[in-house]
Design a protein around this motif. Structure first.
Motif, short mmCIF file in Angstrom:
data_model
loop_
_atom_site.label_atom_id
_atom_site.label_comp_id
_atom_site.label_asym_id
_atom_site.label_seq_id
_atom_site.Cartn_x
_atom_site.Cartn_y
_atom_site.Cartn_z
N ASN A 163 3.81 -14.00 -17.75
CA ASN A 163 3.98 -13.01 -16.55
C ASN A 163 2.66 -12.01 -16.49
O ASN A 163 2.63 -11.43 -15.39
N GLU A 212 1.68 -11.73 -12.47
CA GLU A 212 2.01 -10.31 -11.86
C GLU A 212 1.17 -10.02 -10.56
O GLU A 212 1.70 -9.61 -9.73
N SER A 225 6.22 -7.27 -19.13
CA SER A 225 5.72 -8.42 -19.90
C SER A 225 5.43 -7.99 -21.42
O SER A 225 5.95 -8.89 -22.23
N TYR A 265 7.52 -16.38 -21.95
CA TYR A 265 7.53 -15.86 -20.64
C TYR A 265 6.63 -14.55 -20.45
O TYR A 265 6.02 -14.21 -19.33
#
Length: 222
Positions: free
Chosen positions: A16, A20, A40, A12
């Motif tokens: 991410n 973002e 992140s 993740y």
């Protein structure tokens, strides 16, 4: 299980970094974007640390005597604290995350509280397993994990509902963060009850089938 959680956190974190800035794709990066990327990096670094802790190479050394001692002391389960630590740190970050509206700020405070409660519940799980190690490979059904699941799912749904478009729609329709939090936790509780009910029905069906087989054997049908 902690190894799987750390892997999910790591993956993740990687995705991410690129997700973002989708809302401002092609535009300039602002301070909040870098704040999200820093989160992140927390996921990437924390996930890597957690996965390395779960590896056999990290747990053992070249000294066979030390390995033998560790094997005798190894309880067969993991008390890897990295997932709980990351969730706790994330709860603090999101709980104090700057927002442009009051409703968004309150929603993020709810997210922080729910995730902090999840980290606390997982810590209770570690404590219970430490003082009473499991004696079999079957799930130990630690009661605190029910709280961990509830708080994590509630916090996750609340986080998804805290996006800019949803918050603007809430404000336009006169809704508030408390309403969203209440509906969120109510739905999660109902969902958990549904899932647990399915397991109850499964157990009842298996028990009934076993009784039928026993009667069939006694009656000479099988």
């Amino acid at each position: 299980m902690e190894g799987v959680e750390c892997f999910v956190i790591f993956v993740y974190g990687i995705t991410n970094v690129f997700l973002e800035h989708l809302s401002e794709w092609g535009g300039r990066w602002v301070a909040q974007d870098f704040e999200h990327v820093a989160i992140s990096l927390l996921f990437i670094g924390g996930g890597l640390c957690g996965m390395m802790i779960e590896t056999k190479a990290f747990r053992t050394t070249d000294d066979s005597r030390v390995n033998e001692q560790k094997a005798s002391l190894q309880p067969g389960y993991s008390l890897n604290p990295i997932p709980a630590i990351i969730v706790l740190v994330l709860s603090t970050i999101l709980g104090g995350h700057h927002q442009d509206t009051t409703e968004a700020t309150m929603m993020h405070q709810w997210i922080g509280k729910l995730l902090a409660a999840a980290a606390a519940a997982r810590s209770v799980t570690y404590f219970l397993i430490y003082i009473s190690p499991p004696t079999s490979t079957t799930p130990s059904r630690v009661p605190s994990e029910l709280g961990t699941s509830f708080f994590l799912m509630s916090g996750g749904v609340m986080l998804m509902a805290s996006n800019k478009d949803t918050v603007e729609a809430m404000i336009a329709n006169g809704l508030n963060a408390m309403l969203v939090a209440t509906v969120d936790m109510g739905l999660i509780a109902a969902l958990m009850a549904w899932g647990m009910g399915l397991f109850v029905v499964r157990g009842w069906a298996e028990e009934r089938e076993e009784r039928y087989r026993m009667r069939a054997r006694k009656g000479g049908l099988v």
